[in-house]
Design a protein around this motif. Structure first.
Motif, short mmCIF file in Angstrom:
data_model
loop_
_atom_site.label_atom_id
_atom_site.label_comp_id
_atom_site.label_asym_id
_atom_site.label_seq_id
_atom_site.Cartn_x
_atom_site.Cartn_y
_atom_site.Cartn_z
N VAL A 152 -1.13 -7.55 1.12
CA VAL A 152 0.20 -6.93 1.12
C VAL A 152 1.09 -7.72 2.06
N GLU A 153 2.23 -8.21 1.54
CA GLU A 153 3.14 -9.04 2.33
C GLU A 153 4.54 -8.43 2.31
N LEU A 154 5.01 -7.95 3.46
CA LEU A 154 6.37 -7.40 3.60
C LEU A 154 6.66 -6.34 2.54
N GLY A 155 5.67 -5.54 2.25
CA GLY A 155 5.85 -4.47 1.26
C GLY A 155 5.55 -4.88 -0.16
N ASN A 156 5.46 -6.19 -0.42
CA ASN A 156 5.10 -6.68 -1.75
C ASN A 156 3.58 -6.74 -1.87
N VAL A 157 3.07 -6.30 -3.02
CA VAL A 157 1.62 -6.24 -3.23
C VAL A 157 1.18 -7.42 -4.08
N ILE A 158 0.24 -8.23 -3.57
CA ILE A 158 -0.31 -9.35 -4.31
C ILE A 158 -1.58 -8.86 -5.00
N VAL A 159 -1.60 -8.96 -6.32
CA VAL A 159 -2.69 -8.39 -7.12
C VAL A 159 -3.53 -9.50 -7.75
N ASP A 160 -4.86 -9.41 -7.58
CA ASP A 160 -5.78 -10.35 -8.21
C ASP A 160 -6.11 -9.85 -9.61
N LEU A 161 -5.70 -10.63 -10.63
CA LEU A 161 -5.96 -10.24 -12.02
C LEU A 161 -7.21 -10.91 -12.58
N GLY A 162 -7.99 -11.56 -11.70
CA GLY A 162 -9.20 -12.22 -12.16
C GLY A 162 -8.99 -13.71 -12.31
N ARG A 163 -8.14 -14.10 -13.24
CA ARG A 163 -7.88 -15.52 -13.49
C ARG A 163 -6.57 -15.99 -12.87
N ALA A 164 -5.84 -15.08 -12.26
CA ALA A 164 -4.57 -15.44 -11.64
C ALA A 164 -4.14 -14.33 -10.68
N GLU A 165 -3.14 -14.66 -9.86
CA GLU A 165 -2.55 -13.67 -8.96
C GLU A 165 -1.20 -13.23 -9.51
N ALA A 166 -0.85 -11.97 -9.25
CA ALA A 166 0.45 -11.44 -9.67
C ALA A 166 1.10 -10.76 -8.48
N ILE A 167 2.41 -10.61 -8.55
CA ILE A 167 3.14 -9.94 -7.47
C ILE A 167 3.76 -8.65 -7.97
N LEU A 168 3.53 -7.59 -7.22
CA LEU A 168 4.14 -6.29 -7.49
C LEU A 168 5.13 -6.07 -6.36
N ARG A 169 6.40 -6.40 -6.65
CA ARG A 169 7.41 -6.35 -5.59
C ARG A 169 7.69 -4.93 -5.13
N ARG A 170 8.18 -4.84 -3.91
CA ARG A 170 8.42 -3.53 -3.31
C ARG A 170 9.34 -2.67 -4.17
N ASP A 171 10.39 -3.31 -4.77
CA ASP A 171 11.33 -2.52 -5.58
C ASP A 171 10.77 -2.17 -6.95
N GLU A 172 9.59 -2.69 -7.30
CA GLU A 172 8.95 -2.34 -8.57
C GLU A 172 7.83 -1.32 -8.37
N LEU A 173 7.61 -0.91 -7.12
CA LEU A 173 6.64 0.13 -6.82
C LEU A 173 7.28 1.50 -6.97
N ILE A 174 6.45 2.52 -7.14
CA ILE A 174 6.94 3.89 -7.13
C ILE A 174 7.25 4.23 -5.67
N PRO A 175 8.42 4.81 -5.38
CA PRO A 175 8.77 5.11 -3.99
C PRO A 175 7.67 5.88 -3.26
N ASN A 176 7.43 5.47 -2.02
CA ASN A 176 6.47 6.11 -1.11
C ASN A 176 5.00 5.87 -1.45
N GLU A 177 4.70 5.09 -2.49
CA GLU A 177 3.28 4.81 -2.75
C GLU A 177 2.85 3.59 -1.94
N THR A 178 1.63 3.61 -1.45
CA THR A 178 1.11 2.51 -0.64
C THR A 178 -0.23 2.04 -1.21
N PHE A 179 -0.47 0.74 -1.04
CA PHE A 179 -1.74 0.17 -1.48
C PHE A 179 -2.39 -0.57 -0.32
#
Length: 506
Positions: A152-179
């Motif tokens: 987790v970087e500055l509220g952005n979530v870095i997700v391992d999809l197996g063959r690649a990494e993806a970014i789940l930006r803070r503004d694309e998260l549901i408000p108040n949810e944490t990972f």
């Protein structure tokens, strides 16, 4: 013409097979990378100005190295080209555009050359791997993917999809949810961009389409296409509305999506951090659809303006706050779901609104047409709301009004046209003193009256207009003059020259 010197290297094929398996890319891509590296080593030995190419036989692993010289009409580079006249003396069968292929002896790779070749192969294999990843995930845009939180970087979530990494930006998260690192994540693949550092994959959990895809995952009838999700409106983490429809009359789309004792929709609510979901029957009739979307509020009356897509909804006094919702949430989501602008009124407000509206029209007709209240009332009762309608309607419509003869109808139309001409003349004079830019005047869809109102708000150039939001434009021109869809279209039209400038720079 071809006569190349070759060297058998069957072990190259084994290496290519191994790299292809490890990286999950095509064997041919690995061999192409090797060919590029061998050709580069050849140019280092024989001269970078030559067109030297390598070929690896896909069956035997045999390496062939050769210098290519193109047959051309006019030579521009003597190292890589030969004139058609000169080529005809030695190679009469070659045509312009074909190549003289001179074989070269096999290369004995030195330490530096071997290191360079290794770097080139590694880079080419990495590029092929990135392209493979890009193509793989590009086809999954709009689908739900699963992964594990890597960091987790500055509220952005870095997700391992197996063959690649993806970014789940803070503004694309549901408000108040944490990972936390290691958590499992389910999200919608929003976009994939090809960049030098590899494909950049973007995820979302707040997009309306994520909710639609969750229904497809939880409700077999949606997945099979028996039930169609027509539209979705979300206030992520708080509330959502989903419009569903089934062509099969024996299937209750709303009941199927909710499930027995709400088990299906509850699974989605849990995934969305408790987001309340209203499942609504979709209807091709806008009035019915709006009534369904506002449930459980009771709708006493609904008036639609098809042209501006405005709906005026009347509800009982005690249900007004429920229909509007906290901070206007319910009516806002209903507007998004139905794509209609909705005003909710109680009975007293509606009566007051109607009286004010009718009084305004009465004053307009009596003043502009110079008629008494009775004639003005007759026009209003027949559905006339604007002077333009009286001026340009077919004469037969005026003659169909009780008590209107041809003389009166013609006179009313003449007075209406005279009023509009004088009004436009006044606007033209006012406009001349405002210094409105020609590019704004030339914007199709703006009337003289609109231009004057814009000038009065110091909107005088195309760039001034392009900087407006649709809400600001509607506030300046008035809801009766322009709807949200038209406002957005005009603003986007005004912004076109911005994008044209970007294209020119590129």
């Amino acid at each position: 013409m071809e006569n190349t010197t070759s060297l058998s290297r069957p072990e190259l094929l084994q290496v290519a097979d191994m790299v292809a398996r490890e990286k999950g890319i095509e064997r041919d891509d690995v061999l192409s990378a090797m060919e590029f590296a061998i050709a580069r080593a050849g140019r280092s030995k024989y001269g970078p100005e030559y067109d030297i190419r390598a070929q690896i036989d896909r069956k035997t692993g045999e390496i062939r190295l050769a210098r290519y010289v193109e047959v051309v009409n006019e030579v521009e580079n003597e190292m890589t080209q030969i004139s058609a006249t000169e080529a005809a003396k030695k190679y009469p069968d070659l045509k312009v555009g074909e190549f003289v292929i001179d074989p070269l002896p096999p290369i004995d790779f030195g330490r530096i050359a071997a290191q360079t070749a290794k770097q080139v192969i590694t880079q080419k294999v990495r590029d092929a791997e990135r392209m493979h990843q890009y193509n793989e995930f590009k086809d999954k845009i709009g689908e739900i993917v699963h992964g594990t939180v890597k960091r987790v970087e500055l509220g952005n979530v870095i997700v391992d999809l197996g063959r690649a990494e993806a970014i789940l930006r803070r503004d694309e998260l549901i408000p108040n949810e944490t990972f936390r690192v290691g958590d499992r994540v389910r999200a919608l693949l929003l976009d994939v961009r090809s960049e030098n550092r590899g494909p950049q994959i973007f995820l979302t959990r707040s997009h309306p389409q994520f909710l639609a895809k969750l229904f497809a995952a939880e409700v077999p009838e949606v997945y099979d296409g028996i039930i169609e999700i027509k539209s979705v409106a979300r206030d992520p983490g708080s509330r959502a509305k989903v419009a569903v429809y089934s062509k099969d009359s024996s299937v209750d789309p709303r009941g199927a999506c909710i499930g027995m004792r709400g088990v299906r929709v509850q699974a989605i609510v849990t995934e969305l951090q408790g987001e309340k979901i209203d499942v609504v029957h979709w209807s091709s009739d806008p009035a019915t659809f709006i009534v369904n979307a506002l449930a459980p509020s009771e709708v006493l009356k609904i008036v639609l303006d098809e042209e501006s897509k405005n709906a005026e909804v009347v509800v009982p006094d005690e249900q007004l706050s429920q229909a509007i919702g906290r901070r206007g949430q319910n009516v806002r989501l209903t507007s998004q779901l139905t794509n209609w602008h909705i005003d909710v009124l109680n009975e007293a407000q509606e009566a007051e609104h109607r009286q004010a509206e009718e009084k305004g029209r009465l004053e307009l007709f009596t003043t502009a047409l110079d008629v008494d209240d009775m004639i003005a009332h007759l026009l209003i009762q027949e559905g006339f709301t604007k002077i333009e309608e009286v001026a340009y309607v077919d004469l037969e419509e005026l003659l169909s009004i009780d008590g209107f003869d041809e003389g009166l109808a013609t006179e009313l139309q003449n007075r209406a046209k005279t009023y509009l001409e004088e009004k436009n003349s006044a606007f033209e004079k006012k406009l001349a003193s405002m210094e409105i830019a020609e590019d704004l005047k030339a914007l199709s869809g703006l009337t003289l009256e609109m231009l004057v109102k814009l000038g009065e708000h110091d909107i005088k150039t195309l760039d001034d207009f392009a900087d407006l939001s649709s809400d600001e434009l509607i506030e300046i021109l008035g809801k009766e003059a322009i709807d949200e869809e038209t406002a957005n279209a005009l603003i986007m039209k005004a912004r076109e020259h911005w994008f044209d400038g970007d294209k020119t720079q590129k």
